[in-house]
Design an enzyme around this catalytic site. Structure first.
Site, PDB file in Angstrom:
ATOM      1  N   TRP A   1     -17.614  -3.684   1.360  1.00  0.00           N
ATOM      2  CA  TRP A   1     -18.917  -3.165   1.759  1.00  0.00           C
ATOM      3  C   TRP A   1     -19.580  -2.453   0.567  1.00  0.00           C
ATOM      4  O   TRP A   1     -19.630  -3.008  -0.518  1.00  0.00           O
ATOM      5  CB  TRP A   1     -18.792  -2.294   3.011  1.00  0.00           C
ATOM      6  CG  TRP A   1     -18.827  -3.133   4.253  1.00  0.00           C
ATOM      7  CD1 TRP A   1     -19.897  -3.386   5.061  1.00  0.00           C
ATOM      8  CD2 TRP A   1     -17.737  -3.876   4.819  1.00  0.00           C
ATOM      9  NE1 TRP A   1     -19.547  -4.244   6.085  1.00  0.00           N
ATOM     10  CE2 TRP A   1     -18.235  -4.570   5.965  1.00  0.00           C
ATOM     11  CE3 TRP A   1     -16.401  -4.071   4.458  1.00  0.00           C
ATOM     12  CZ2 TRP A   1     -17.442  -5.402   6.744  1.00  0.00           C
ATOM     13  CZ3 TRP A   1     -15.612  -4.900   5.246  1.00  0.00           C
ATOM     14  CH2 TRP A   1     -16.129  -5.547   6.363  1.00  0.00           C
TER      15      TRP A   1
ATOM     16  N   ILE B   1     -11.051   2.631   5.726  1.00  0.00           N
ATOM     17  CA  ILE B   1      -9.625   2.413   5.513  1.00  0.00           C
ATOM     18  C   ILE B   1      -9.248   2.946   4.131  1.00  0.00           C
ATOM     19  O   ILE B   1     -10.094   3.404   3.370  1.00  0.00           O
ATOM     20  CB  ILE B   1      -9.213   0.936   5.666  1.00  0.00           C
ATOM     21  CG1 ILE B   1      -9.762   0.080   4.537  1.00  0.00           C
ATOM     22  CG2 ILE B   1      -9.657   0.380   7.005  1.00  0.00           C
ATOM     23  CD1 ILE B   1      -9.198  -1.334   4.557  1.00  0.00           C
TER      24      ILE B   1
ATOM     25  N   GLU C   1     -11.347  -1.228  -3.404  1.00  0.00           N
ATOM     26  CA  GLU C   1     -10.672  -0.482  -2.337  1.00  0.00           C
ATOM     27  C   GLU C   1      -9.578   0.409  -2.927  1.00  0.00           C
ATOM     28  O   GLU C   1      -9.425   0.531  -4.145  1.00  0.00           O
ATOM     29  CB  GLU C   1     -10.071  -1.445  -1.310  1.00  0.00           C
ATOM     30  CG  GLU C   1      -9.084  -2.447  -1.863  1.00  0.00           C
ATOM     31  CD  GLU C   1      -8.690  -3.509  -0.842  1.00  0.00           C
ATOM     32  OE1 GLU C   1      -9.381  -3.641   0.189  1.00  0.00           O
ATOM     33  OE2 GLU C   1      -7.698  -4.218  -1.075  1.00  0.00           O
TER      34      GLU C   1
ATOM     35  N   ASP D   1       0.825  -1.219   0.000  1.00  0.00           N
ATOM     36  CA  ASP D   1       0.000   0.000   0.000  1.00  0.00           C
ATOM     37  C   ASP D   1       0.860   1.271   0.000  1.00  0.00           C
ATOM     38  O   ASP D   1       0.686   2.161   0.828  1.00  0.00           O
ATOM     39  CB  ASP D   1      -0.927   0.021   1.221  1.00  0.00           C
ATOM     40  CG  ASP D   1      -1.662  -1.275   1.427  1.00  0.00           C
ATOM     41  OD1 ASP D   1      -1.992  -1.931   0.428  1.00  0.00           O
ATOM     42  OD2 ASP D   1      -1.914  -1.644   2.594  1.00  0.00           O
TER      43      ASP D   1
END
Length: 326
Positions: free
Chosen positions: A168, A148, A207, A28
């Protein structure tokens, strides 16, 4: 890109093929430059919160001491069981560097975004030191998003925003107070800007948002499918663009990121190579010389699937869309 060869024969060596030094582990990553030093910050490991690497030239990388060795007390109280800081984002405004990060536990949306600030990134410079600005926002089990993977962005009107999200109902965009770097009105619902659709009992893997401003458009990058599985990772990154930072973001073919589509930007290496798997979680740097770069991680099939630092120049095609030279 470096050209090597004699006579009429030459070989093009990409930046990724020239990287040396402490490239592993990297998860990341975000990339920034201060003075003559490039910095990469990434997700930490237990006891080493937020990894740090530096380079004088984007090629030779040296691991530095982790930015922090202890989680803030507020984070331990807000998210029981959290062990390290994840997915940092770094930006400079208001005379200080702003380092957003996430705390969570794997598979849970009881998560929080925190913020540290410092006047410099250089530990040897006068005034260096990270101030804990506390919690920015939090998601709970009753929420439909996961707090996040933060990314801070300032739009053309000078308004501050924070994009974030993982699984989600996807990627959200929160309006921020530029004085605090925190939500302007905590009661205001965020904008939804990207989402994967799946059956009610199945994951919806999206994400790692990152938004950049180029050519009159905002470009939203997001990673689809699964990271963190070594060579079995299926991560890849898509992009869409919008005139409005709030969306809708669409790919080259008009497909919408809010529908789980978009244009592929990073994918696993070509079939004949297949070395670096699951490229994703990109960050971007617009360097002082005008060159754009994308930084990301991928899993090295020749090194037991180790998460590895990858950096590529970002070119803009005649059609106005970004292409990574990776």
């Amino acid at each position: 890109m470096l050209l090597v060869g004699t006579g009429s024969a030459s070989t093009q060596i990409k930046l990724n093929d020239r990287l040396t030094g402490d490239l592993v582990p990297t998860h990341d990553p975000v990339l920034i430059r201060e003075g003559g030093t490039y910095y990469v910050f990434g997700t930490g490991t237990a006891g080493q919160d937020l990894s740090s690497k530096t380079s004088p030239n984007l090629v030779n990388w040296t691991a530095q001491a982790p930015l922090f060795t202890k989680l803030p007390d507020w984070a331990l109280a807000a998210v029981p069981g959290t062990k390290e800081m994840w997915a940092p984002d770094i930006s400079f405004w208001g005379g200080r560097y702003h380092l957003y990060y996430a705390v969570s536990t794997f598979g849970s949306n009881r998560s929080a975004i925190g913020l540290f600030t410092s006047p410099t990134l250089d530990p040897k410079a006068p005034g260096y030191g990270w101030k804990d600005e506390g919690m920015v926002l939090m998601s709970k089990e009753s929420d439909d998003f996961n707090a996040i993977d933060p990314n801070h962005v300032i739009d053309r009107q000078g308004k501050h925003w924070l994009a974030l999200g993982s699984f989600w109902t996807g990627i959200k965009l929160f309006a921020l107070d530029p004085k605090t770097g925190k939500p302007r009105d905590p009661a205001t619902k965020p904008f939804s800007i990207a989402r994967r659709h799946a059956p009610a009992d199945a994951p919806a893997p999206v994400e790692a948002p990152f938004i950049i401003d180029h050519g009159g458009y905002y470009f939203l990058f997001a990673s689809y499918d699964y990271c963190c599985k070594g060579v079995n990772s299926t991560y890849y990154t898509v992009v869409g663009r919008s005139r409005d930072i709030r969306g809708p973001y669409v790919g080259k073919d008009g497909s919408k990121l809010i529908d789980g589509e978009g244009t592929i930007f990073l994918r696993a290496d070509l079939q004949e190579k297949e070395r670096f798997r699951g490229p994703g979680h990109p960050g971007f740097l617009h360097d002082a010389d005008g060159t754009d770069y994308v930084v990301y991680h991928a899993y090295d099939k020749q090194n037991h699937g180790a998460p590895t630092l990858r950096i590529a120049p970002l070119n803009w095609g005649a059609d106005g869309w970004p292409v990574a030279d990776y």
